[in-house]
Scaffold this motif. Structure first.
Motif, PDB file in Angstrom:
ATOM      1  N   GLY A 129      47.332  57.613  47.151  1.00  0.00           N
ATOM      2  CA  GLY A 129      48.580  58.269  47.552  1.00  0.00           C
ATOM      3  C   GLY A 129      48.974  58.141  49.002  1.00  0.00           C
ATOM      4  N   ARG A 149      42.778  61.866  52.257  1.00  0.00           N
ATOM      5  CA  ARG A 149      42.899  60.778  51.286  1.00  0.00           C
ATOM      6  C   ARG A 149      42.518  59.431  51.908  1.00  0.00           C
ATOM      7  NH1 ARG A 149      47.365  63.983  50.175  1.00  0.00           N
ATOM      8  NH2 ARG A 149      48.861  62.562  51.108  1.00  0.00           N
ATOM      9  N   LEU A 175      52.330  65.698  48.657  1.00  0.00           N
ATOM     10  CA  LEU A 175      52.439  64.707  47.598  1.00  0.00           C
ATOM     11  C   LEU A 175      53.526  65.064  46.581  1.00  0.00           C
ATOM     12  CD1 LEU A 175      48.774  63.716  46.631  1.00  0.00           C
ATOM     13  CD2 LEU A 175      50.395  62.490  48.064  1.00  0.00           C
ATOM     14  N   ASP A 179      52.706  61.343  42.522  1.00  0.00           N
ATOM     15  CA  ASP A 179      51.578  60.970  43.379  1.00  0.00           C
ATOM     16  C   ASP A 179      50.353  61.817  43.029  1.00  0.00           C
ATOM     17  OD1 ASP A 179      52.950  59.030  44.892  1.00  0.00           O
ATOM     18  OD2 ASP A 179      53.842  60.585  46.146  1.00  0.00           O
ATOM     19  N   GLN A 182      48.714  60.400  40.058  1.00  0.00           N
ATOM     20  CA  GLN A 182      47.956  59.211  40.460  1.00  0.00           C
ATOM     21  C   GLN A 182      46.632  59.625  41.099  1.00  0.00           C
ATOM     22  OE1 GLN A 182      50.004  56.694  43.337  1.00  0.00           O
ATOM     23  NE2 GLN A 182      49.227  54.860  42.347  1.00  0.00           N
ATOM     24  N   LEU A 183      46.667  60.679  41.912  1.00  0.00           N
ATOM     25  CA  LEU A 183      45.460  61.178  42.566  1.00  0.00           C
ATOM     26  C   LEU A 183      44.479  61.717  41.527  1.00  0.00           C
ATOM     27  CD1 LEU A 183      44.099  61.718  45.317  1.00  0.00           C
ATOM     28  CD2 LEU A 183      45.156  63.979  45.289  1.00  0.00           C
TER      29      LEU A 183
END
Length: 218
Positions: A129, A149, A175, A179, A182-183
């Motif tokens: 991200g 991250r 985020l 996102d 996705q994380l």
């Protein structure tokens, strides 16, 4: 630290330096890999000492940093900036976002192992991200979530050294919803390989993905 960047922290800068040192211009000019560091004597802009910005003291106010008029914020001296790889200088590459750099490197049809390895690292950064970060962005401008991250991505780039416990404080900060999804995929892949992950979080989407939830407070 203004001299620390996502590219330097992850080791991607070393690959970028290697790529530029192998160009025809670099060979003809006698430039080595070390010269493509914005902290080296032969590489940095002498006006701003490789910061890309100059500090201006303000009476009764905090100091401010203004873009260097000589290197235009690119950190390097004129000789280094004349050296290009597929039409871009190293200063321009460091001004690219992770996403832009990934597309730029992929466009080279004659790319070697160094470029391919770099693209793999950039893909990891995107997965966690931080695809929006500039490669040469000063470390002191990163948010807490971005810094976390970035550390996660760097860990994923390294060789596995046995089971690892990852600790995160509000990793969803800043985020977008997609996102976060996705994380979560990255977190799940970490658990699947035998590692453990503990995070403090208020985002319900991220909390719902956890195997165990400990609720604190009212």
């Amino acid at each position: 630290n203004r001299l620390s960047t996502p590219a330097s922290y992850t080791g991607i800068l070393e690959k970028i330096k290697a790529i530029f040192s192998k160009t025809e211009f670099a060979k003809n000019a006698g430039l080595k890999k070390a010269d493509f560091s914005y902290q080296s004597k032969n590489g940095k802009c002498t006006t701003c000492a490789g910061h890309g910005k100059l500090k201006t003291s303000m009476d009764f106010m905090s100091d401010i940093w203004l873009t260097c008029d000589v290197c235009k914020g690119m950190r390097y001296n004129a000789t280094i900036l004349k050296c290009t790889y597929t039409g871009r200088s190293i200063g321009e590459v460091l001004r690219m976002t992770v996403q832009e750099a990934m597309e730029f490197m992929r466009a080279d049809s004659n790319s070697g192992k160094v470029v391919e390895s770099m693209v793999e690292q950039l893909e990891i950064l995107k997965r966690v991200g931080v695809g929006h970060l500039l490669l040469g962005q000063s470390g002191n401008t990163l948010s807490g979530g971005e810094a976390q991250r970035l550390k996660l991505a760097t860990s994923l780039m390294g060789k596995r050294k046995g089971a690892t416990l990852y600790l995160f404080d509000e990793p969803s900060t800043g985020l977008h919803y997609f996102d976060i999804l996705q994380l979560i995929e990255v977190f799940e892949s970490i658990v699947e390989q035998g590692d453990s992950l503990l995070f403090i979080e208020h985002n319900t989407t991220l909390i719902d993905s956890a195997d165990r939830v400990i609720t604190l407070g009212p």
